[in-house]
Design a protein around this motif. Sequence first.
Motif, PDB file in Angstrom:
ATOM      1  N   ASP A 115      -9.857   1.832  -9.652  1.00 43.14           N
ATOM      2  CA  ASP A 115     -10.534   2.202  -8.420  1.00 43.14           C
ATOM      3  C   ASP A 115     -10.112   3.593  -7.928  1.00 43.14           C
ATOM      4  OD1 ASP A 115      -8.352   0.045  -8.143  1.00 43.14           O
ATOM      5  OD2 ASP A 115      -8.102   1.216  -6.308  1.00 43.14           O
ATOM      6  N   VAL A 142      -6.265  -2.233  -5.915  1.00 41.23           N
ATOM      7  CA  VAL A 142      -6.853  -3.378  -5.231  1.00 41.23           C
ATOM      8  C   VAL A 142      -6.358  -4.709  -5.784  1.00 41.23           C
ATOM      9  CG1 VAL A 142      -8.888  -3.581  -6.725  1.00 41.23           C
ATOM     10  CG2 VAL A 142      -9.035  -4.284  -4.332  1.00 41.23           C
ATOM     11  N   ASP A 154       0.831  -1.192   0.000  1.00 37.89           N
ATOM     12  CA  ASP A 154       0.000   0.000   0.000  1.00 37.89           C
ATOM     13  C   ASP A 154       0.876   1.255   0.000  1.00 37.89           C
ATOM     14  OD1 ASP A 154      -2.256   1.578   0.086  1.00 37.89           O
ATOM     15  OD2 ASP A 154      -2.408   1.504   2.266  1.00 37.89           O
ATOM     16  N   SER A 202     -14.070  -6.744  -9.198  1.00 36.75           N
ATOM     17  CA  SER A 202     -13.731  -5.403  -8.723  1.00 36.75           C
ATOM     18  C   SER A 202     -13.790  -4.381  -9.858  1.00 36.75           C
ATOM     19  CB  SER A 202     -12.331  -5.409  -8.100  1.00 36.75           C
ATOM     20  OG  SER A 202     -11.921  -4.110  -7.757  1.00 36.75           O
TER      21      SER A 202
END
Length: 344
Positions: free
Chosen positions: A273, A219, A199, A260
């Motif tokens: 995203d 993601v 991340d 997703s």
Amino acid sequence: MNHLVFVEQLTPDGEVIHRHKLTQLPIRIGRAYDNDIILDDPHTAAHHARIEHNQLDELIISDLDSFNGITRANSRQGFFVVDGDAVYRLGHTRLRIRTPDYQVAAEQTDFTNHRWEGVLPALAGLVLLVTMGLLTTWLSDLNQGTLSKYLLELVSVVGFALGWSGFWAVFSKLFNGQARFGRHLFIVSLGLTGLELWDYLSSMLAYAFSWETLAHFTVHPLIFISATTLYFHMRTAGNKRPGRLKLYLLALALVGSGISMTKQYQATNHLGDALYLSQLYPPALRISSDISLGEFMADINALQTQVDGNRKDTTDKDEAVATSSNAATSSAGASSDASSSSQP
């Protein structure tokens, strides 16, 4: 006739359930109690098959006129010449036939570190979790946080890891006979650390090199890290088909990524995203070359032209819809007036 033969009953995954050692030919197979190998399978006949030598002195397995017969690789025949690597299906029973001269595969290298069990990996996992929990809380703490905030973060992370490891330990105990709680705790600690590191690392790389893809699709790497963590959990729990397990988890990760992107596209008309770089870092971390003012203004002008074109298309569509609606209303009014004038 004296002849040593080994008949193995297999699971659908190829694991040996039972190995029969027989020294006399022929060998009779079926559900009846006068057979040499008695099968507990209602889909097999009382006298289903026989293993014997044919006229060419070949070892064969032949069908005794059963209803379901004998199949090998989805091919049904009256008899098969025995191959030590082949699997013969009688009803729902899978058999493999081998003789003492069958050449087994070479010994596999044992990569399992049997010393890395118990307390040692558990302590290593806890230290890793505590370190990452404190570090991530400190990095995300813009104000001077209180001690309770850090303790709450540690309790939540460690509690989740202990519960997750306990679940896999019970699973391992049921299917492998060994809980291996310490190994599972170490695996989940590595997985959570990998998620946190990616991340931060992905956002830093995206900012440093202007790699917008890392910011748009955040993601999907997390899904594959989670799938990798599941792989090591299941291997520790006793899964003996690593190749098949990798394919299953890869397919699961791809499906998750597809779901997703589909949800993001339905919500925002974009597959990613995130639409822009949301994480900013000190300018010293910038490695990619700067964009000149002229290039920036050229990009702005191109974007303005595109926006104006889209706005014009939208306006033209709205005007066309309004004109059509007004024409329909006028036509309806004229029809109503004509109808009224025709009445006495």
